[in-house]
Structures are given as C-alpha cells and as structure tokens.
Design a protein around this motif. Structure first.
Motif, PDB file in Angstrom:
ATOM      1  N   ARG A   1      92.447 158.413   7.426  1.00 12.62           N
ATOM      2  CA  ARG A   1      91.107 158.337   6.853  1.00 12.62           C
ATOM      3  C   ARG A   1      90.974 159.322   5.698  1.00 12.62           C
ATOM      4  NH1 ARG A   1      86.914 160.984   6.331  1.00 12.62           N
ATOM      5  NH2 ARG A   1      87.539 162.694   7.675  1.00 12.62           N
ATOM      6  N   ARG A   2      91.495 160.534   5.891  1.00 13.40           N
ATOM      7  CA  ARG A   2      91.402 161.565   4.857  1.00 13.40           C
ATOM      8  C   ARG A   2      92.245 161.204   3.636  1.00 13.40           C
ATOM      9  NH1 ARG A   2      88.510 164.637   2.131  1.00 13.40           N
ATOM     10  NH2 ARG A   2      89.334 166.660   1.610  1.00 13.40           N
ATOM     11  N   ILE A   3      93.429 160.673   3.859  1.00  9.90           N
ATOM     12  CA  ILE A   3      94.297 160.252   2.750  1.00  9.90           C
ATOM     13  C   ILE A   3      93.613 159.155   1.942  1.00  9.90           C
ATOM     14  CG2 ILE A   3      96.438 159.008   2.199  1.00  9.90           C
ATOM     15  CD1 ILE A   3      97.725 160.574   4.550  1.00  9.90           C
ATOM     16  N   LEU A   4      93.058 158.160   2.622  1.00 10.89           N
ATOM     17  CA  LEU A   4      92.384 157.066   1.926  1.00 10.89           C
ATOM     18  C   LEU A   4      91.166 157.563   1.151  1.00 10.89           C
ATOM     19  CD1 LEU A   4      92.566 154.237   4.608  1.00 10.89           C
ATOM     20  CD2 LEU A   4      93.990 154.533   2.580  1.00 10.89           C
ATOM     21  N   GLU A   5      90.437 158.496   1.749  1.00 10.67           N
ATOM     22  CA  GLU A   5      89.266 159.074   1.077  1.00 10.67           C
ATOM     23  C   GLU A   5      89.684 159.775  -0.210  1.00 10.67           C
ATOM     24  OE1 GLU A   5      86.749 162.914   2.185  1.00 10.67           O
ATOM     25  OE2 GLU A   5      86.404 161.268   3.598  1.00 10.67           O
ATOM     26  N   LEU A   6      90.751 160.568  -0.136  1.00  9.78           N
ATOM     27  CA  LEU A   6      91.232 161.277  -1.321  1.00  9.78           C
ATOM     28  C   LEU A   6      91.775 160.312  -2.377  1.00  9.78           C
ATOM     29  CD1 LEU A   6      92.952 164.322   0.394  1.00  9.78           C
ATOM     30  CD2 LEU A   6      90.839 164.341  -0.957  1.00  9.78           C
ATOM     31  N   GLU A   7      92.456 159.262  -1.947  1.00  7.79           N
ATOM     32  CA  GLU A   7      92.954 158.263  -2.897  1.00  7.79           C
ATOM     33  C   GLU A   7      91.800 157.559  -3.593  1.00  7.79           C
ATOM     34  OE1 GLU A   7      95.597 155.736  -0.684  1.00  7.79           O
ATOM     35  OE2 GLU A   7      97.286 157.099  -0.945  1.00  7.79           O
ATOM     36  N   ASN A   8      90.725 157.262  -2.848  1.00 12.67           N
ATOM     37  CA  ASN A   8      89.565 156.610  -3.450  1.00 12.67           C
ATOM     38  C   ASN A   8      88.882 157.524  -4.459  1.00 12.67           C
ATOM     39  OD1 ASN A   8      89.936 154.233  -2.033  1.00 12.67           O
ATOM     40  ND2 ASN A   8      88.601 154.842  -0.366  1.00 12.67           N
ATOM     41  N   VAL A   9      88.752 158.803  -4.130  1.00 12.67           N
ATOM     42  CA  VAL A   9      88.166 159.765  -5.061  1.00 12.67           C
ATOM     43  C   VAL A   9      89.043 159.879  -6.304  1.00 12.67           C
ATOM     44  CG1 VAL A   9      87.655 162.222  -5.412  1.00 12.67           C
ATOM     45  CG2 VAL A   9      86.904 161.076  -3.327  1.00 12.67           C
ATOM     46  N   ASN A  10      90.349 159.939  -6.112  1.00 13.34           N
ATOM     47  CA  ASN A  10      91.287 160.018  -7.222  1.00 13.34           C
ATOM     48  C   ASN A  10      91.144 158.793  -8.133  1.00 13.34           C
ATOM     49  OD1 ASN A  10      93.389 161.038  -8.783  1.00 13.34           O
ATOM     50  ND2 ASN A  10      94.927 159.967  -7.588  1.00 13.34           N
ATOM     51  N   GLN A  11      91.023 157.630  -7.533  1.00 15.64           N
ATOM     52  CA  GLN A  11      90.877 156.398  -8.309  1.00 15.64           C
ATOM     53  C   GLN A  11      89.565 156.400  -9.097  1.00 15.64           C
ATOM     54  OE1 GLN A  11      90.626 152.804  -5.961  1.00 15.64           O
ATOM     55  NE2 GLN A  11      91.592 151.610  -7.571  1.00 15.64           N
ATOM     56  N   GLN A  12      88.485 156.876  -8.477  1.00 21.60           N
ATOM     57  CA  GLN A  12      87.195 156.955  -9.171  1.00 21.60           C
ATOM     58  C   GLN A  12      87.259 157.929 -10.341  1.00 21.60           C
ATOM     59  OE1 GLN A  12      84.602 158.080  -5.997  1.00 21.60           O
ATOM     60  NE2 GLN A  12      84.442 156.012  -5.160  1.00 21.60           N
ATOM     61  N   LEU A  13      87.916 159.074 -10.133  1.00 20.47           N
ATOM     62  CA  LEU A  13      88.042 160.059 -11.204  1.00 20.47           C
ATOM     63  C   LEU A  13      88.893 159.521 -12.355  1.00 20.47           C
ATOM     64  CD1 LEU A  13      88.480 163.325  -9.109  1.00 20.47           C
ATOM     65  CD2 LEU A  13      86.479 162.636 -10.442  1.00 20.47           C
ATOM     66  N   ALA A  14      89.967 158.838 -12.025  1.00 21.39           N
ATOM     67  CA  ALA A  14      90.820 158.252 -13.069  1.00 21.39           C
ATOM     68  C   ALA A  14      90.041 157.211 -13.870  1.00 21.39           C
ATOM     69  CB  ALA A  14      92.069 157.629 -12.449  1.00 21.39           C
ATOM     70  N   SER A  15      89.224 156.434 -13.189  1.00 22.11           N
ATOM     71  CA  SER A  15      88.392 155.442 -13.871  1.00 22.11           C
ATOM     72  C   SER A  15      87.386 156.120 -14.791  1.00 22.11           C
ATOM     73  CB  SER A  15      87.673 154.577 -12.835  1.00 22.11           C
ATOM     74  OG  SER A  15      86.798 153.683 -13.448  1.00 22.11           O
ATOM     75  N   ARG A  16      86.776 157.197 -14.309  1.00 15.90           N
ATOM     76  CA  ARG A  16      85.803 157.935 -15.121  1.00 15.90           C
ATOM     77  C   ARG A  16      86.472 158.553 -16.342  1.00 15.90           C
ATOM     78  NH1 ARG A  16      81.220 158.185 -17.463  1.00 15.90           N
ATOM     79  NH2 ARG A  16      80.289 160.241 -17.538  1.00 15.90           N
ATOM     80  N   ILE A  17      87.684 159.067 -16.178  1.00 16.38           N
ATOM     81  CA  ILE A  17      88.427 159.634 -17.308  1.00 16.38           C
ATOM     82  C   ILE A  17      88.685 158.562 -18.356  1.00 16.38           C
ATOM     83  CG2 ILE A  17      90.695 160.543 -18.007  1.00 16.38           C
ATOM     84  CD1 ILE A  17      90.641 162.185 -15.394  1.00 16.38           C
ATOM     85  N   ARG A  18      89.085 157.365 -17.915  1.00 13.37           N
ATOM     86  CA  ARG A  18      89.318 156.267 -18.865  1.00 13.37           C
ATOM     87  C   ARG A  18      88.035 155.917 -19.618  1.00 13.37           C
ATOM     88  NH1 ARG A  18      92.588 154.564 -14.671  1.00 13.37           N
ATOM     89  NH2 ARG A  18      90.998 153.187 -13.835  1.00 13.37           N
ATOM     90  N   GLU A  19      86.900 155.904 -18.913  1.00 13.59           N
ATOM     91  CA  GLU A  19      85.613 155.623 -19.568  1.00 13.59           C
ATOM     92  C   GLU A  19      85.300 156.681 -20.624  1.00 13.59           C
ATOM     93  OE1 GLU A  19      82.465 155.428 -16.703  1.00 13.59           O
ATOM     94  OE2 GLU A  19      83.503 153.927 -15.498  1.00 13.59           O
TER      95      GLU A  19
END
Length: 137
Positions: free
Chosen positions: A70-88
């Motif tokens: 659960r913690r790994i998936l949570e961190l991966e989701n946060v990482n994905q959101q941050l990467a998306s925000r950086i691209r924006e």
C-alpha cells in the motif's frame, strides 16, 4: 483507449489480473485498488486498476506485506502526480519563453528571495569577507 476508463466488471478484472474476485474485494476494502462504482454500486475496474492489481501480485510474490505494498503504491502515485505537474510547468514555462523572449531574468537575493533583473543585467555580488568566530569556553 483511456487507461482510466471504468470498463471491466469484477469477474473480468479478476481474470485479467489472474486473481480470485474475492481478492479484488479485499484489496478494495484495504484501499490498495479503488475501482469506480456504477449507479447500482457494482465495481468497474479500469485498465490502470488491472495493471495495479498485477503489480500488487508481483510485489506480494517478492514477500512484501500488504501494508508495504500500500505504501509503495501510494508513493508511486505521488511520484506520478509530481512528474505530471513538472511536465505541465515545463510546458507553461516553454510557452512563456516563446511568447516573451528576453523579458524576464531572475536571480537569488541575499535572503534567498527572488529578484527580478532587467534583460542584460547581472546580479550584484558581494565581495566582502566575513570572519566568524564561535564562542569559546
């Protein structure tokens, strides 16, 4: 095809993830995978949900606990959101640079603040030497 479109009923998603439907229900209760719901409250899984179920199975086979997963998936989701925000933000910056070439130059001030400079100007550098002596006992 949209990866987030809720397409699959629980039986189909379980088959695609090579799991028992009851396992999917348990993961939903634990918050590991949260599928969409229809008006009748039945679960609808997306392709992303199925991929996440497969990732859970892989991590579980490596001996990681459900809480760890659960913690790994949570961190991966946060990482994905941050990467998306950086691209924006990179895209917005690139658009701004194309629309206003040479108009804005910034530097860091002595207190860490952002200082706007005119194009072609350089930030003033302090050249004095500061001697620091610690307290002696």
């Amino acid at each position: 095809m949209n990866e987030d479109a809720p397409l699959f009923a629980i039986a189909v998603a379980a088959e695609l993830a090579e799991m028992h439907p009851q396992t999917l229900r348990q993961y939903d209760r634990l918050g590991l995978v949260s599928p969409s719901r229809t008006a009748g409250k039945s679960r609808r899984y997306s392709l992303r949900d199925v991929m996440q179920l497969r990732e859970i199975a892989r991590l579980g086979s490596e001996g990681i606990t459900l809480e760890g997963i659960r913690r790994i998936l949570e961190l991966e989701n946060v990482n994905q959101q941050l990467a998306s925000r950086i691209r924006e933000l990179e895209s917005a910056l690139a658009d701004e640079l194309l629309n206003r070439p040479g108009r804005r130059v910034f530097a860091a001030g002595t207190a860490g603040d952002v200082v706007s400079l005119k194009s072609g100007m350089r930030a003033q550098r302090r050249t004095e030497i500061v001697v620091w002596r610690g307290l002696t006992q």
